[in-house]
Design an enzyme around this catalytic site. Structure first.
Site, PDB file in Angstrom:
ATOM      1  N   PHE C  56     -24.959  36.917 -15.178  1.00 30.38           N
ATOM      2  CA  PHE C  56     -25.370  38.520 -14.886  1.00 30.38           C
ATOM      3  C   PHE C  56     -24.279  39.075 -14.573  1.00 30.38           C
ATOM      4  O   PHE C  56     -22.914  38.451 -14.124  1.00 30.38           O
ATOM      5  CB  PHE C  56     -26.459  38.368 -13.674  1.00 30.38           C
ATOM      6  CG  PHE C  56     -27.431  37.924 -13.993  1.00 30.38           C
ATOM      7  CD1 PHE C  56     -28.594  38.480 -14.620  1.00 30.38           C
ATOM      8  CD2 PHE C  56     -27.797  36.451 -13.582  1.00 30.38           C
ATOM      9  CE1 PHE C  56     -30.043  37.860 -14.947  1.00 30.38           C
ATOM     10  CE2 PHE C  56     -28.964  35.694 -14.045  1.00 30.38           C
ATOM     11  CZ  PHE C  56     -30.059  36.550 -14.561  1.00 30.38           C
ATOM     12  N   GLU C  57     -23.922  40.469 -14.716  1.00 26.24           N
ATOM     13  CA  GLU C  57     -22.734  41.209 -14.625  1.00 26.24           C
ATOM     14  C   GLU C  57     -22.660  40.963 -13.329  1.00 26.24           C
ATOM     15  O   GLU C  57     -21.297  41.228 -12.690  1.00 26.24           O
ATOM     16  CB  GLU C  57     -22.872  42.642 -15.133  1.00 26.24           C
ATOM     17  CG  GLU C  57     -23.981  43.300 -14.260  1.00 26.24           C
ATOM     18  CD  GLU C  57     -24.542  44.855 -14.824  1.00 26.24           C
ATOM     19  OE1 GLU C  57     -25.076  44.564 -15.608  1.00 26.24           O
ATOM     20  OE2 GLU C  57     -23.980  45.606 -14.375  1.00 26.24           O
ATOM     21  N   SER C  58     -23.439  40.673 -12.312  1.00 22.27           N
ATOM     22  CA  SER C  58     -23.429  40.827 -10.705  1.00 22.27           C
ATOM     23  C   SER C  58     -22.421  39.545 -10.483  1.00 22.27           C
ATOM     24  O   SER C  58     -22.075  39.467  -9.268  1.00 22.27           O
ATOM     25  CB  SER C  58     -24.494  40.602 -10.081  1.00 22.27           C
ATOM     26  OG  SER C  58     -25.403  39.482 -10.441  1.00 22.27           O
TER      27      SER C  58
ATOM     28  N   ASN D 106     -19.788  50.125 -15.375  1.00 19.27           N
ATOM     29  CA  ASN D 106     -19.636  49.107 -14.276  1.00 19.27           C
ATOM     30  C   ASN D 106     -18.245  48.459 -14.422  1.00 19.27           C
ATOM     31  O   ASN D 106     -17.768  48.357 -13.320  1.00 19.27           O
ATOM     32  CB  ASN D 106     -20.924  48.006 -14.219  1.00 19.27           C
ATOM     33  CG  ASN D 106     -22.015  48.424 -13.189  1.00 19.27           C
ATOM     34  OD1 ASN D 106     -21.738  49.059 -12.515  1.00 19.27           O
ATOM     35  ND2 ASN D 106     -22.971  47.322 -13.312  1.00 19.27           N
TER      36      ASN D 106
END
Lengths: 261, 335, 261, 335
Positions: C56-58, D106
């Site tokens: 995940f980009e997180s 992002n």
């Protein structure tokens, strides 16, 4: 600066270490290389500035330093640290003005010129090297970014030179330009701490002058060991190390005489 | 998981991924966590013509310089703590023009690895403005032009396009003399292979480094191929209990080599210390090329593997190097 | 592609999820956003590709995913992960070709044009917005860097448009240029998975065409729901989801019907 | 240590460091670890005119948009997981032209914070080439020219100076048509103040975040002032047993605020989960401005502090949000 009234026998190396340690306060973040630089940083924390944060380019921040490290990568810089970071993050603390302005850096070099420019790379021509030194390491980064740089140098004519063989780390006037013209934010070296006295830099001419000579040293002796014309007219005698400071240095900071030997 | 098997012997990993003439970087910092078992295997396999990228590889760099393994070297720092103000085989190789050297700062080398890791062509910095670092190139323009494995420039100084000319009050067009603000762009490094040594890895290649990571993570991610030697191979899932302490995911790793004491004679935090007695001896033994060759013949090529080298170089003394569990280093070692 | 011979009643959403999951193999690194994208990635791991790594980009890499996350920042993406990283590091895995070339990304959008360019930012003029969407998030980064992008879209005329109100994420021909001309390394979207069928892109014209229609759907119905001329001449019927796949999706992947509802 | 005392009450920290019109960033990601107690205190103190920088702040962003606290917003993503495909107060504020918005990805927002943290004026990326992101500016050239707190460009597209023109064999001068390779430079963000919420801090300001750090560390280092709200204030030295798990050293921190449940209604890994029931209710309650105003009046300004807010918003249900120690989230919460 602390006024250590009492005196006793001490070595030039001890005087150098104490001289640097005296310049560090509780609010400082101290960054240092290997050897005597590291000893001075640890001594500062032990003697004068317990609140100072010592950090290493290897990424260890505010470690316990229960035993003296012999390299910035020594596992002894890791034990009990407040935080670890990568090399990029460590140097970014210098490049970022918020933290960089509070950092006191301590480095050495093979050559220094009248403007405090440093050579720690080589003697000869680049590509035809006569003598090779380790290279910048973090010295150029430090000298480029932080506001207070202390330089340790042994006082020798071949080290204090009119013209460097290689400009590794910028001083007050790198290559004849002001730091601002060169694009450098922070100030040049605050002091050069030698085995005979301490040099500083004139704010107008940007040139090195003798600020303090160590007890038992004659300023003209210092002048004769410098390869350029050194102004010694402003020099005053430095306070000798106090007994208490020496005792902490010898019994707490380097009891094994790993660097003081 | 159904990932391909990444477990290699050291000799197989070096043979497959470290090709003669390739571009290589090794992990660690001066006398800590250099992948020394792998460095010795490179020397044992007589792989030469390497282009090494190093910020501050003390011992690993010096042995690769002494053995004639490297032709070119991008470097920031070549000391080894108290044991070598300047690494001695490196020093001799440079003086004798046996390697081409190009100098950078430690920050710059770390940024160059980071650019490679991030898939970027360059990273900016204000470091080295006003010094000889931007001007003195180790690899000339002709060499760079003819060799596509080299960046076309050592670095590029440009004007920061975000620099705000003039004071906030003045109109910028009134300040034609304001020439802006210089900044240095450093080319990325993407080594053909990076070798690092870690405390632990799992069969999928997940890597856990204890203590400082230096630039190992960036060097690992920047490389086309990655060899990880590790003290311990742990069961699948064992590292997943503390993901915050794992720095490199398995999909970055090509070979996992189980190599206990793989950093010796440099330190491995929490496992063992550097060996001052060996480092002192090495410094005296290898001051000339004959000395290094004798050392390499007897201690490296004369030993089948790293365990043999340690037995010969250190023997029973190794017990005194074992790390104290609280501090992560030895409290017994004589320095 | 798996050949799930048996069939049973299933929803369009289930067919979409299974269709995406079928495109993922054990060697893939799967990157996904929130909602149905996330469900598809987790389903792929549960049904077809247990060796695939979901990240995940997180910053969570290869987590256990014992419970379905409802956002990429949900603590459920953290439990039992192989490693954590920062946002910069997560996206750097995409920008770095060594890893980026192996990543399969799954995203959604508000609008798509014939070349697979996507809008997830807004309707109207920039500065005079009629309807606002969340913005790129990581979608543009993904569409810029990775080689295999799967797009989830509900088939509606206002979503499949000749001309986007805002180009958030590049497809096969962003702004009339080839990706190469635009400076983009990786390929455009591999497939658009809708609730009625699957579109792909012609390698020569870079234009969208219908590749598969779902069982029970007539290709002309799909064509009529697209705001530009869609080639349906190459379309064949998709296999329905297999019973086993559906069962895993319903009992293991989303037993609480958090997204399948 | 003799460091100055950094322990603040929340209201004192917000009053001292969050000035009207200042540039601010808040930590967390959509529904996780937003510094919500601090966001509510900003609303309680009626601080307005803020310029907010966010990659993906869901709940925190939406409440600051609803309350009219922000005038300008640099943003990558404004959803809140399943609870808001697009944050609803943000959506309304944009439609009604109450905030100026500038869009990034992002990665780009994270890189901009990183540039600030690294003391760099910009960071490069290949992301957004070919899209509307480089062309559509939320802040026009005139505004940028007159307001020195804004970068002079949204971003700059330049030719990569390290791009090797032509094939390795051909001479580059024979390829005059080769125009190089574009790359995007993004301006750094240096917020006047960043606020993050962490699981633990010590009195010197050392910060430990458990679970994912998102971009909090870069946001923290980029800021001129840093407020850390934390679940637990630990004794000096308590965090030094695992330095690898501490992300921010004390010398970066200006204020440490002890604020249990400071991320509620967003999650805090290992401590408590997000509150689906509240988030669903919030989504329905605040679809129009009157609804938000009623919510803010009763739940935020109507409560003296965060404990009061939680009591009102969640009450006894909070027990069901407490994290399971093994997984770090609640196994009981109804989603």
């Amino acid at each position: 600066m602390a006024s250590d009234a009492q005196s006793c026998a001490y070595s030039a190396k001890e005087m150098m270490v104490i001289s640097a340690a005296r310049m560090i306060t509780d609010q400082d973040i101290v960054f240092c290389g290997t050897g005597i630089s590291m000893l001075a940083a640890v001594a500062a924390k032990h003697i004068y500035a317990p609140g100072a944060v010592v950090f290493f380019e290897s990424g260890a921040i505010d470690a316990k330093l229960a035993h003296l490290p012999l390299a910035v990568s020594d596992s002894r810089v890791m034990y009990g640290a407040a935080a670890f970071c990568s090399l990029v993050e460590a140097f970014s603390f210098m490049q970022n003005p918020k933290t960089g302005d509070r950092i006191v850096g301590i480095i050495g070099a093979a050559q220094i010129d009248p403007f405090g420019n440093l050579n720690s790379t080589m003697i000869g021509d680049y590509g035809r090297v006569r003598a090779r030194f380790p290279g910048s390491g973090g010295a150029c980064d430090l000298a480029s970014f932080v506001n207070t740089v202390l330089v340790f140098m042994k006082l020798e004519k071949r080290k204090f030179v009119e013209r460097l063989d290689y400009l590794t780390s910028p001083g007050w006037q790198p290559k004849g330009k002001s730091r601002e013209e060169a694009g450098l934010r922070a100030r040049g070296p605050a002091a050069v701490i030698t085995d005979m006295g301490i040099m500083k830099f004139d704010r107008v001419t940007c040139q090195m002058y003798l600020d303090r000579y160590f007890p038992g040293v004659v300023p003209e002796d210092i002048k004769s060991r410098v390869g350029f014309d050194l102004d010694v007219s402003r020099a005053v005698r430095a306070d000798p190390p106090g007994e208490k400071a020496l005792s902490i240095l010898r019994t707490t900071t380097d009891p094994e005489k790993l660097i003081l030997d | 998981m159904t990932s391909p098997n990444k477990i290699y012997t050291l000799s197989a990993a070096i043979r497959e991924f470290v090709l003669p003439g390739c571009h290589i970087s090794i992990g660690g910092f001066t006398l800590n966590r250099n992948p020394m078992a792998a460095v010795h295997e490179i020397i044992r396999q007589k792989i030469t013509g390497l282009h090494l990228y190093a910020h501050s590889n003390g011992q690993g760099l010096d042995e690769l310089a002494g053995s004639g393994s490297i032709d070119r070297l991008d470097i920031a720092y070549s000391g080894n703590g108290r044991y070598a103000p300047t690494c001695i085989n490196f020093k001799r190789a440079v003086r004798d023009n046996q390697i081409l050297v190009e100098d950078y700062t430690n920050f710059q080398m770390a940024l160059r690895f980071m650019a490679g890791a991030m898939g970027l062509p360059f990273m900016p910095t204000y470091s080295s403005l006003g010094t000889d670092i931007p001007d003195k190139w180790g690899y000339g323009r002709d060499l760079r032009q003819s060799d596509p494995t080299l960046p076309v420039h050592k670095l590029v100084t440009m004007d920061n396009p975000f620099f705000r000319t003039g004071s906030p009050e003045s109109h910028p067009e009134e300040d034609p003399g304001d020439t802006g603000e210089p900044i240095v762009l450093l080319p990325a490094i993407t080594p053909d292979v990076t070798i690092i040594h870690a405390q632990a890895a799992d069969p999928a290649g997940t890597v856990r480094i204890d203590g400082l990571t230096f630039s190992d993570v960036e060097q690992a991610k920047a490389a086309r191929r990655l060899i990880v030697t590790c003290e311990t191979l742990v069961d699948p899932g064992a590292l997943n209990h503390a993901p915050q302490n794992n720095q490199i995911p398995g999909f970055c790793v090509d070979a996992v080599v189980v190599q206990p004491f793989g950093a010796y004679p440099t330190a491995c935090y929490g496992q063992y210390d550097y060996d001052p007695e060996f480092l002192d001896w090495y410094g005296k033994q290898t001051t000339d090329q004959d000395g290094f060759d004798a050392y390499a013949g007897e201690y490296i090529r004369g030993c089948a593997d790293h365990a043999g080298f340690i037995e010969k170089a250190c023997g029973k003394r190794f017990d005194t190097l074992m790390a104290d569990p609280e501090t992560g280093y030895s409290l017994e070692v004589k320095r």
